[in-house]
Scaffold this motif. Structure first.
Motif, PDB file in Angstrom:
ATOM      1  N   LEU A  26       5.549  10.687  -7.060  1.00 52.59           N
ATOM      2  CA  LEU A  26       7.011  10.619  -7.159  1.00 52.59           C
ATOM      3  C   LEU A  26       7.662  11.723  -6.328  1.00 52.59           C
ATOM      4  N   ARG A  27       6.867  12.382  -5.495  1.00 52.61           N
ATOM      5  CA  ARG A  27       7.431  13.357  -4.562  1.00 52.61           C
ATOM      6  C   ARG A  27       7.986  12.626  -3.341  1.00 52.61           C
ATOM      7  N   CYS A  28       9.073  13.156  -2.787  1.00 47.61           N
ATOM      8  CA  CYS A  28       9.687  12.523  -1.617  1.00 47.61           C
ATOM      9  C   CYS A  28      10.588  13.535  -0.914  1.00 47.61           C
ATOM     10  N   ASP A  42       9.741  17.459  -6.870  1.00 45.87           N
ATOM     11  CA  ASP A  42       8.782  17.735  -7.932  1.00 45.87           C
ATOM     12  C   ASP A  42       7.928  16.518  -8.243  1.00 45.87           C
ATOM     13  N   GLU A  43       6.666  16.772  -8.567  1.00 45.12           N
ATOM     14  CA  GLU A  43       5.760  15.700  -8.949  1.00 45.12           C
ATOM     15  C   GLU A  43       5.950  15.363 -10.421  1.00 45.12           C
ATOM     16  N   THR A  44       5.698  14.114 -10.778  1.00 46.36           N
ATOM     17  CA  THR A  44       5.785  13.713 -12.173  1.00 46.36           C
ATOM     18  C   THR A  44       4.606  14.287 -12.948  1.00 46.36           C
ATOM     19  N   ALA A  45       4.814  14.481 -14.241  1.00 47.66           N
ATOM     20  CA  ALA A  45       3.734  14.991 -15.082  1.00 47.66           C
ATOM     21  C   ALA A  45       2.649  13.930 -15.235  1.00 47.66           C
ATOM     22  N   GLY A  46       1.394  14.378 -15.179  1.00 48.50           N
ATOM     23  CA  GLY A  46       0.294  13.467 -15.470  1.00 48.50           C
ATOM     24  C   GLY A  46      -0.058  12.501 -14.364  1.00 48.50           C
ATOM     25  N   VAL A  47       0.320  12.794 -13.117  1.00 49.96           N
ATOM     26  CA  VAL A  47      -0.002  11.885 -12.022  1.00 49.96           C
ATOM     27  C   VAL A  47      -1.518  11.760 -11.904  1.00 49.96           C
ATOM     28  N   LEU A  48      -1.988  10.564 -11.562  1.00 46.51           N
ATOM     29  CA  LEU A  48      -3.416  10.324 -11.434  1.00 46.51           C
ATOM     30  C   LEU A  48      -4.033  11.208 -10.349  1.00 46.51           C
ATOM     31  N   SER A  49      -5.162  11.808 -10.654  1.00 48.34           N
ATOM     32  CA  SER A  49      -5.869  12.647  -9.697  1.00 48.34           C
ATOM     33  C   SER A  49      -6.571  11.770  -8.653  1.00 48.34           C
ATOM     34  N   THR A  50      -7.172  12.414  -7.657  1.00 50.86           N
ATOM     35  CA  THR A  50      -7.906  11.667  -6.637  1.00 50.86           C
ATOM     36  C   THR A  50      -9.034  10.864  -7.263  1.00 50.86           C
ATOM     37  N   LEU A  76       3.089   9.478   1.738  1.00 52.11           N
ATOM     38  CA  LEU A  76       2.570  10.457   2.683  1.00 52.11           C
ATOM     39  C   LEU A  76       2.671  11.894   2.158  1.00 52.11           C
ATOM     40  N   MET A  77       3.304  12.086   1.001  1.00 53.69           N
ATOM     41  CA  MET A  77       3.351  13.407   0.383  1.00 53.69           C
ATOM     42  C   MET A  77       2.033  13.742  -0.318  1.00 53.69           C
ATOM     43  N   ARG A  78       1.163  12.731  -0.512  1.00 48.46           N
ATOM     44  CA  ARG A  78      -0.139  12.988  -1.127  1.00 48.46           C
ATOM     45  C   ARG A  78      -1.165  13.291  -0.053  1.00 48.46           C
ATOM     46  N   ASP A  79      -1.833  14.441  -0.173  1.00 49.43           N
ATOM     47  CA  ASP A  79      -2.831  14.838   0.808  1.00 49.43           C
ATOM     48  C   ASP A  79      -4.034  13.902   0.819  1.00 49.43           C
ATOM     49  N   ASP A  80      -4.272  13.213  -0.295  1.00 50.89           N
ATOM     50  CA  ASP A  80      -5.441  12.337  -0.398  1.00 50.89           C
ATOM     51  C   ASP A  80      -5.105  10.874  -0.113  1.00 50.89           C
ATOM     52  N   LEU A  81      -3.947  10.615   0.500  1.00 49.21           N
ATOM     53  CA  LEU A  81      -3.554   9.236   0.781  1.00 49.21           C
ATOM     54  C   LEU A  81      -4.631   8.497   1.571  1.00 49.21           C
ATOM     55  N   CYS A  82      -5.121   9.103   2.626  1.00 50.52           N
ATOM     56  CA  CYS A  82      -6.113   8.431   3.468  1.00 50.52           C
ATOM     57  C   CYS A  82      -7.432   8.247   2.720  1.00 50.52           C
ATOM     58  N   THR A  83      -7.750   9.176   1.833  1.00 51.98           N
ATOM     59  CA  THR A  83      -8.962   9.024   1.019  1.00 51.98           C
ATOM     60  C   THR A  83      -8.851   7.798   0.130  1.00 51.98           C
ATOM     61  N   ILE A  84      -7.704   7.631  -0.510  1.00 51.38           N
ATOM     62  CA  ILE A  84      -7.476   6.471  -1.378  1.00 51.38           C
ATOM     63  C   ILE A  84      -7.486   5.188  -0.558  1.00 51.38           C
ATOM     64  N   ALA A  85      -6.786   5.200   0.581  1.00 50.78           N
ATOM     65  CA  ALA A  85      -6.715   4.012   1.432  1.00 50.78           C
ATOM     66  C   ALA A  85      -8.093   3.618   1.950  1.00 50.78           C
ATOM     67  N   ARG A  86      -8.860   4.607   2.378  1.00 46.31           N
ATOM     68  CA  ARG A  86     -10.193   4.318   2.934  1.00 46.31           C
ATOM     69  C   ARG A  86     -11.106   3.729   1.852  1.00 46.31           C
ATOM     70  N   TYR A  87     -11.040   4.294   0.652  1.00 43.48           N
ATOM     71  CA  TYR A  87     -11.901   3.791  -0.423  1.00 43.48           C
ATOM     72  C   TYR A  87     -11.527   2.358  -0.777  1.00 43.48           C
ATOM     73  N   LEU A 103       7.815  10.982   7.499  1.00 46.51           N
ATOM     74  CA  LEU A 103       6.674  11.842   7.816  1.00 46.51           C
ATOM     75  C   LEU A 103       5.628  11.137   8.670  1.00 46.51           C
ATOM     76  N   LEU A 104       5.965   9.956   9.175  1.00 43.55           N
ATOM     77  CA  LEU A 104       4.960   9.137   9.839  1.00 43.55           C
ATOM     78  C   LEU A 104       4.999   9.347  11.354  1.00 43.55           C
ATOM     79  N   ASP A 105       4.421  10.454  11.805  1.00 46.75           N
ATOM     80  CA  ASP A 105       4.350  10.708  13.245  1.00 46.75           C
ATOM     81  C   ASP A 105       3.130  10.000  13.844  1.00 46.75           C
ATOM     82  N   ARG A 106       2.938  10.141  15.140  1.00 51.64           N
ATOM     83  CA  ARG A 106       1.850   9.408  15.813  1.00 51.64           C
ATOM     84  C   ARG A 106       0.466   9.814  15.299  1.00 51.64           C
TER      85      ARG A 106
END
Length: 366
Positions: A26-28, A42-50, A76-87, A103-106
């Protein structure tokens, strides 16, 4: 992946999800006036971990192979976005995302492509940068969104433009579509306002004016070489049928809980982002079990439970009425509930009421 039930389902559901939208954060960086979750710094409480997110991918895959839309906030505010997408990609799911593009640069587009992101829905609400930026709450948002579209296309990621209709003007929609065509975009999702989140105090929209917008846009692009789907306005299916327009890709007008659902950042599963009714939490019960057995979903899938105009409407199978607007009935225009992940007091009675935003009178004149 401790703390998340193993992915599993009864295997008896004849109705599989086609699309799962997932608020992974919920960060933006923006402050959009219509944000249904009130996303911010701010992030919401209890957001799912990686690890929990990867376990949820397993749960979803145990049910079928729906399209998984990674959304937010801004995903794109989540550092593990690509990890989740790849899995998810490795598990055979079609992974896509919804983004403001801010935040979507080249280089990020290249990383997303490598992670298996097949398509990105980028928000463009106006061809006027000042109007778009005002709506999104940050200067420069429009320029970054346009650049994000170009970056995605350059990296071979499919693009759809999401537009929220801020006023009942067909010209606004048409100008965005024509602009998008110039960028090589052929797919558009046009959202009509639902008074939730930050939009809860907005003036009630006039449904007849918006129906005119839907009719004009559908007629203009019936043979226009672009794909347009109005969203949060299921009566578009009635309007299209009245005009003799068909599209096999549309599906039912309201698909909440039928072929679509939303996973909230804390793991709650709801029928759609605008219907804040929890059907269960993936931390406590596998996604498949929630999808198959939740009384919330079962009520939404039973057309015999629809009441009022929706219950006797001759367009019931094609439209179904907006379940989010029906949830509070006429209260949706007075108290204007916001996203809160509630439990309905009477599941069928509240979820299956008539859509107060639809002016059509079955057996009479709209």
């Amino acid at each position: 992946m401790q703390g998340i039930p193993a992915g599993g389902t009864s295997g008896t559901s004849a109705r599989l999800p086609r699309i799962v939208s997932w608020n992974i954060t919920l960060r933006c960086p923006l402050n959009c006036t219509h944000c249904y979750v009130g996303a911010g710094s701010d992030e919401t409480a209890g957001v799912l971990s990686t690890d929990e997110a990867l376990a949820v991918i397993d749960q979803i895959r145990a049910v079928g192979r729906p399209v998984v839309v990674l959304s937010g906030g801004e995903p794109l505010m989540r550092d593990d976005l690509c990890t989740i997408a790849r899995y998810g990609t490795e598990q055979g799911l079609r992974m896509v995302m919804g983004t403001s593009g801010y935040l979507l640069d080249r280089p990020m587009a290249a990383r997303l492509k490598d992670a298996g992101i097949r398509a990105a829905a980028v928000s463009i609400d106006s061809v006027d940068p000042a109007v778009h930026d005002s709506f999104r709450g940050v200067r420069g948002a429009w320029e970054r969104a346009v650049l994000a579209i170009r970056n995605c296309r350059d990296e071979g990621i499919g693009v759809r433009i999401n537009m929220t209709v801020m006023r009942p003007s067909a010209g606004d929609v048409e100008s965005v579509v024509e602009f998008g065509k110039g960028l090589g975009v052929t797919d558009y999702q046009v959202f009509f306002p639902v008074q939730t989140g930050r939009a809860k105090d907005a003036p009630p929209p006039d449904p007849r004016q918006y129906e005119d917008v839907i009719r004009q846009v559908l007629l203009k692009y019936r043979d226009g070489g672009v794909n347009i789907r109005p969203t949060c306005a299921p009566q578009f299916r009635r309007i299209a049928q009245e005009a003799g327009i068909g599209d096999s890709g549309w599906g039912r007008g309201c698909i909440a809980g039928i072929s679509y659902c939303r996973i909230y950042a804390n793991g709650d599963v709801t029928p759609c982002p605008y219907l804040p009714v929890s059907a269960g939490n993936v931390r406590e019960k596998p996604f498949g079990a929630i999808w198959d057995t939740s009384p919330v979903f079962r009520a939404l899938r039973d057309p015999d439970l629809l009441t009022g105009k929706c219950g006797r409407c001759d367009y019931q199978a094609a439209c179904g009425g907006c379940r989010a607007r029906a949830y509070r009935g006429t209260e949706a225009f007075s108290h204007r509930w916001c996203d809160g992940l509630l439990q309905p007091r009477a599941i069928a009675g509240e979820l299956c009421a008539e859509d107060p935003w639809c002016p059509y009178e079955p057996g009479g004149r709209s």
